[in-house]
Design an enzyme around this catalytic site. Structure first.
Site, mmCIF file in Angstrom:
data_model
loop_
_atom_site.group_PDB
_atom_site.id
_atom_site.type_symbol
_atom_site.label_atom_id
_atom_site.label_comp_id
_atom_site.label_asym_id
_atom_site.label_seq_id
_atom_site.Cartn_x
_atom_site.Cartn_y
_atom_site.Cartn_z
ATOM 1 N N TYR A 123 2.431 0.785 14.689
ATOM 2 C CA TYR A 123 1.340 0.597 13.740
ATOM 3 C C TYR A 123 1.550 1.409 12.466
ATOM 4 O O TYR A 123 1.733 2.608 12.515
ATOM 5 C CB TYR A 123 0.001 1.013 14.363
ATOM 6 C CG TYR A 123 -1.132 0.770 13.390
ATOM 7 C CD1 TYR A 123 -1.437 -0.525 13.000
ATOM 8 C CD2 TYR A 123 -1.863 1.818 12.848
ATOM 9 C CE1 TYR A 123 -2.450 -0.761 12.097
ATOM 10 C CE2 TYR A 123 -2.884 1.574 11.943
ATOM 11 C CZ TYR A 123 -3.170 0.287 11.575
ATOM 12 O OH TYR A 123 -4.173 0.041 10.677
ATOM 13 N N TYR A 134 -3.406 0.162 17.624
ATOM 14 C CA TYR A 134 -3.355 1.489 18.235
ATOM 15 C C TYR A 134 -3.935 1.320 19.614
ATOM 16 O O TYR A 134 -4.943 0.631 19.738
ATOM 17 C CB TYR A 134 -4.434 2.320 17.676
ATOM 18 C CG TYR A 134 -4.416 3.094 16.487
ATOM 19 C CD1 TYR A 134 -4.674 4.449 16.579
ATOM 20 C CD2 TYR A 134 -4.245 2.510 15.232
ATOM 21 C CE1 TYR A 134 -4.775 5.204 15.442
ATOM 22 C CE2 TYR A 134 -4.349 3.279 14.112
ATOM 23 C CZ TYR A 134 -4.621 4.625 14.223
ATOM 24 O OH TYR A 134 -4.740 5.384 13.112
ATOM 25 N N ASP A 144 0.885 -1.166 0.000
ATOM 26 C CA ASP A 144 0.000 0.000 0.000
ATOM 27 C C ASP A 144 0.918 1.209 0.000
ATOM 28 O O ASP A 144 1.675 1.416 0.951
ATOM 29 C CB ASP A 144 -0.858 -0.068 1.272
ATOM 30 C CG ASP A 144 -1.664 1.194 1.538
ATOM 31 O OD1 ASP A 144 -1.560 2.161 0.752
ATOM 32 O OD2 ASP A 144 -2.385 1.201 2.553
ATOM 33 N N ASN A 177 16.379 -8.420 -0.958
ATOM 34 C CA ASN A 177 15.190 -9.264 -0.791
ATOM 35 C C ASN A 177 14.129 -8.400 -0.140
ATOM 36 O O ASN A 177 14.393 -7.715 0.850
ATOM 37 C CB ASN A 177 15.539 -10.463 0.103
ATOM 38 C CG ASN A 177 14.426 -11.494 0.122
ATOM 39 O OD1 ASN A 177 13.249 -11.158 0.273
ATOM 40 N ND2 ASN A 177 14.803 -12.744 -0.034
ATOM 41 N N LYS A 215 -2.469 -2.466 8.317
ATOM 42 C CA LYS A 215 -2.529 -3.927 8.355
ATOM 43 C C LYS A 215 -1.732 -4.509 7.195
ATOM 44 O O LYS A 215 -1.463 -3.837 6.205
ATOM 45 C CB LYS A 215 -3.992 -4.374 8.251
ATOM 46 C CG LYS A 215 -4.640 -4.575 9.604
ATOM 47 C CD LYS A 215 -4.086 -5.792 10.338
ATOM 48 C CE LYS A 215 -4.703 -5.880 11.728
ATOM 49 N NZ LYS A 215 -3.790 -6.416 12.743
HETATM 50 P P1 13P Z 1 -4.489 -0.350 5.562
HETATM 51 O O1 13P Z 1 -3.509 -1.328 6.154
HETATM 52 O O2 13P Z 1 -5.345 -0.966 4.512
HETATM 53 O O3 13P Z 1 -3.804 0.895 5.108
HETATM 54 O O4 13P Z 1 -5.529 0.035 6.707
HETATM 55 C C1 13P Z 1 -5.167 0.961 7.660
HETATM 56 C C2 13P Z 1 -6.260 1.406 8.570
HETATM 57 O O5 13P Z 1 -5.966 1.856 9.644
HETATM 58 C C3 13P Z 1 -7.672 1.309 8.156
HETATM 59 O O6 13P Z 1 -8.552 1.890 9.110
HETATM 60 MG MG MG Z 2 -2.135 -2.357 4.990
HETATM 61 MG MG MG Z 3 -4.685 -2.007 2.872
HETATM 62 MG MG MG Z 4 -3.679 2.277 3.703
#
Ligand code: 13P
Ligand code: MG
Ligand code: MG
Ligand code: MG
Ligand code: 13P
Length: 365
Positions: free
Chosen positions: A228, A347, A11, A104, A231
């Site tokens: 954080y 978080y 992302d 890598n 994800k």
């Molecule tokens: P992403 O990992 O898809 O960027 O999501 C982050 C997030 O905090 C969504 O609320």
């Molecule tokens: Mg993500």
């Molecule tokens: Mg994402």
């Molecule tokens: Mg994102």
């Protein structure tokens, strides 16, 4: 001659907030991968996105963990980040944890699933891409595909599957791995796989000949970065038919929208909704978490397809159920089990709140 499939994802910026990557970023990746195809580093590629994650699906003849292929993906994400910054997209460069490539892509932020195999006379492969969840989200569906006879009829009725499969399982906290055989060690394997935040399936191989069947990205961003930054939003590659589960058996587990960790701020449980690629736009409460499935035939390392496999009205009821479960979970607001337990949240304000209460917190009688 063997074919390698590498799916590398990251992302590097999105609109609005974390909902969807921008077409300008996909175009930039296309420009870079087209050049690599021309120069014959890649045989073929397909670029897609699930929500705010760009998925580079690449075929080549260089084997897994190839420095040039990983470097190519890294470079595509770096260049796409520049475009994201120029557009002031949200979270530009979000998943890139380093400034310089070190040979890598593992451990640098992007997720990576790869496999190398000798092509069969016909080789159907299905690539799954998720948004708003973590690698453990694949534990249940991959287990069902390769070990649950109520999902995969072939485990019972097809002699070429009847011997079962080996699961290579990573402990992402202790950095250990173990291989367990199903059906023989099924109960023990499930004892690990139920802990989706810690034990994740990395590879599945066929027991009779050790042939690769599935590969899953297992990188956990927050464990790498120590904080954080979104994800992991994992990907998986699964081979199907002729000695593997049929394509329909591979997608069948996703008809049940099971609860996964992720969703809003990576800190909530919610249903994993199987959607057509065009609907991979997690908006409601930044979700619910999504999964797409693209089906290809591999032809001399070329990607024939894809078929957008969840773009099938037969999955409408799964989506309706996911929406209903999303509604039910949302009504818990900040309470568990919608909100993740404190130690798994990406978080938390809890340490600050406890500090503020230090003087007021009294011993109980
Ligand atoms: P992403 O990992 O898809 O960027 O999501 C982050 C997030 O905090 C969504 O609320
Ligand atoms: Mg993500
Ligand atoms: Mg994402
Ligand atoms: Mg994102
Ligand atoms: P077809 O007759 O449509 O090829 O179906 C074969 C099959 O086994 C489907 O799972």
């Amino acid at each position: 001659m063997k074919t390698t499939i590498s799916v590398i994802k990251a992302d590097v910026g999105s609109i609005a907030g974390h909902a969807k990557t921008h077409v300008a970023l996909l175009n930039k990746c296309d420009e870079i991968l087209a050049k690599a195809k021309e120069e014959e580093l890649l045989v073929d590629y397909h670029i897609t996105n699930c929500g705010d994650d760009i998925d580079l699906i690449m075929t080549h003849r260089n084997g897994t963990e190839n420095e040039e292929v990983h470097g190519l993906a890294w470079n595509a994400f770096i260049e796409a980040t520049k475009v994201a910054k120029s557009l002031k997209l949200y979270g530009a460069g979000q998943d890139l944890l380093s400034d310089t490539f070190s040979g890598n892509i593992k451990g640098m932020g992007p997720g990576c699933a790869e496999m190398e195999f000798k092509e069969r006379p016909s080789d159907p492969v299905i690539v799954f891409c998720c948004d708003k969840t973590e690698p453990g989200a694949f534990n249940m569906p991959i287990f069902k595909m390769f070990a649950d006879p109520f999902n995969t009829a072939g485990l019972v009725i097809d002699p070429s599957l009847h011997g079962g499969y080996d699961f290579e399982i990573f402990d992402v906290i202790e950095h250990k791995k173990v291989t367990m055989s199903c059906p023989d060690e099924m109960y023990d394997a499930l004892a690990l796989l139920g802990s989706t935040g810690r034990y994740v399936i990395k590879h599945v191989t066929r027991r009779s000949d050790n042939e690769i069947a599935a590969s899953i990205s297992t990188e956990r961003l927050n464990l790498m970065a120590g904080q954080y930054i979104g994800k992991d939003d994992p990907v998986a590659i699964v081979r199907s038919q002729s000695g593997f589960p049929a394509a329909g058996e591979v997608v069948e587990p996703f008809a049940f929208p099971h609860l996964v960790s992720g969703w809003m701020r990576g800190s909530h449980n919610g249903p994993l909704m199987p959607v057509a690629q065009r609907n991979a736009t997690p908006v409601r409460f930044d979700g619910p978490p999504r999964v797409i499935a693209l089906g290809f035939q591999i032809n001399n390392s070329e990607l024939v397809g894809p078929l957008d496999m969840f773009d099938d009205p037969a999955f409408d009821r799964s989506r309706a159920l996911a929406s209903e479960v999303a509604e039910y979970m949302r009504r818990h607001g900040p309470f568990e089990p919608h909100r993740l337990p404190a130690d798994e949240m990406e978080y938390t304000s809890l340490p600050g709140v406890l500090k503020m209460l230090e003087g007021r917190m009294k011993d109980m009688d």
